[in-house]
Design a protein around this motif. Structure first.
Motif, mmCIF file in Angstrom:
data_model
loop_
_atom_site.group_PDB
_atom_site.id
_atom_site.type_symbol
_atom_site.label_atom_id
_atom_site.label_comp_id
_atom_site.label_asym_id
_atom_site.label_seq_id
_atom_site.Cartn_x
_atom_site.Cartn_y
_atom_site.Cartn_z
ATOM 1 N N ALA A 73 0.858 -1.243 0.090
ATOM 2 C CA ALA A 73 0.250 -0.048 0.067
ATOM 3 C C ALA A 73 1.005 1.311 0.026
ATOM 4 O O ALA A 73 0.672 2.392 -0.681
ATOM 5 N N CYS A 74 1.818 1.056 0.772
ATOM 6 C CA CYS A 74 3.025 2.458 0.845
ATOM 7 C C CYS A 74 3.560 2.610 -0.671
ATOM 8 O O CYS A 74 3.574 3.746 -1.071
ATOM 9 N N ASN A 75 3.879 1.525 -1.018
ATOM 10 C CA ASN A 75 4.540 1.638 -2.477
ATOM 11 C C ASN A 75 3.571 2.128 -3.769
ATOM 12 O O ASN A 75 3.684 3.117 -4.348
ATOM 13 N N LEU A 76 2.395 1.543 -3.563
ATOM 14 C CA LEU A 76 1.494 2.032 -4.594
ATOM 15 C C LEU A 76 0.860 3.354 -4.336
ATOM 16 O O LEU A 76 0.857 4.270 -5.250
ATOM 17 N N GLY A 77 0.993 3.861 -3.013
ATOM 18 C CA GLY A 77 0.712 5.405 -2.777
ATOM 19 C C GLY A 77 1.782 6.241 -3.294
ATOM 20 O O GLY A 77 1.425 7.453 -3.563
ATOM 21 N N ALA A 78 2.804 5.889 -3.122
ATOM 22 C CA ALA A 78 4.176 6.782 -3.421
ATOM 23 C C ALA A 78 4.218 6.831 -4.959
ATOM 24 O O ALA A 78 4.309 7.802 -5.528
ATOM 25 N N ALA A 80 1.493 6.287 -7.243
ATOM 26 C CA ALA A 80 0.248 7.155 -7.532
ATOM 27 C C ALA A 80 0.690 8.630 -7.303
ATOM 28 O O ALA A 80 0.043 9.457 -8.110
ATOM 29 N N GLY A 81 1.039 8.981 -6.204
ATOM 30 C CA GLY A 81 1.456 10.377 -5.817
ATOM 31 C C GLY A 81 2.100 11.074 -6.780
ATOM 32 O O GLY A 81 2.067 12.264 -7.393
#
Length: 116
Positions: A73-78, A80-81
């Motif tokens: 989730a952290c990787n996906l958020g990074a 995506a951001g």
């Protein structure tokens, strides 16, 4: 005295001593690179089990599934951001204006080296 007979014997003894020194140094280096040079303490008899496994539970502990879910989730958020910023927030440069075909080219480039 015949020194020619003694010389090979002295050389042989010297080589033997040199080999012994080198092998001793290599052995000492090998011992130093593994473990410790200090004495390792031994536990007193009868003290094999100090705490059982249920004495102190870890305060914060995640299973593999939870940890990897949070990590992904952290990787996906990074990512995506990052792409959101590139697509919507970062200003883009306007295109270059078209060239004027009537403009006269200079005879000498502005940044050319003077060869006078």
């Amino acid at each position: 005295r015949n020194l020619s007979c003694q010389r090979p014997k002295l050389q042989q003894e010297g080589l033997t001593m040199l080999r012994a020194r080198i092998s001793g140094a290599l052995r000492a280096a090998g011992l130093r690179s593994y473990g410790t040079s200090l004495k390792v303490p031994t536990a007193p008899a009868g003290s094999e089990e100090i705490f059982h496994g249920q004495m102190m539970l870890p305060k914060y502990s995640l299973s593999n599934e939870k940890w990897f879910a949070i990590f992904m989730a952290c990787n996906l958020g990074a990512y995506a951001g990052h792409y959101f910023y590139l697509s919507f927030l970062m200003p883009s440069n306007p295109p270059n204006p078209p060239r004027d075909t009537k403009q006269v080219r200079p005879e000498k480039h502005l940044h050319a080296v003077d060869d006078d």
